[in-house]
Write a protein that holds these residues in place. Structure first.
Motif, PDB file in Angstrom:
ATOM      1  N   LYS A  12       0.830  -1.195   0.000  1.00 33.58           N
ATOM      2  CA  LYS A  12       0.000   0.000   0.000  1.00 33.58           C
ATOM      3  C   LYS A  12       0.869   1.251   0.000  1.00 33.58           C
ATOM      4  O   LYS A  12       1.929   1.270   0.618  1.00 33.58           O
ATOM      5  N   ASP A  37      -8.083   8.372  -2.096  1.00 36.67           N
ATOM      6  CA  ASP A  37      -7.582   7.017  -2.351  1.00 36.67           C
ATOM      7  C   ASP A  37      -7.778   6.177  -1.102  1.00 36.67           C
ATOM      8  O   ASP A  37      -7.023   6.306  -0.139  1.00 36.67           O
ATOM      9  N   ASN A  39      -7.132   3.211  -0.682  1.00 40.68           N
ATOM     10  CA  ASN A  39      -6.121   2.162  -0.611  1.00 40.68           C
ATOM     11  C   ASN A  39      -4.876   2.634   0.159  1.00 40.68           C
ATOM     12  O   ASN A  39      -3.908   1.912   0.277  1.00 40.68           O
TER      13      ASN A  39
END
Length: 80
Positions: A12, A37, A39
């Protein structure tokens, strides 16, 4: 961090944010980053802010699984 979190660190993107007295701003910043984002993993490094910055981050950790907090209890940074 638990073992599962450690094994996924390299998978990540990480954002590291140093803070001192950012209680008013930190929530919005975290919300916007995860909104951009989801993620991401975010590490907040708080320099023992007396205004409650760490408390705000701790509350947001209930909402965001990949939000981490490190509070520095030694005098560094802006306090000097």
């Amino acid at each position: 961090m638990n073992e599962q979190q450690i094994t996924t660190i390299g998978q990540k993107p990480w954002v590291v944010i140093p803070t001192y007295n950012e209680k008013v701003n930190i929530g919005l910043l975290i919300e916007r980053l995860f909104g951009t984002d989801n993620n991401l993993s975010i590490l907040i490094v708080d320099d023992s802010s007396p205004d409650g910055t760490a408390t705000v981050v701790k509350e947001l950790q209930n909402k965001y699984q990949h939000l981490y907090l490190l509070v520095i209890h030694v005098i560094f940074g802006f306090k000097n």
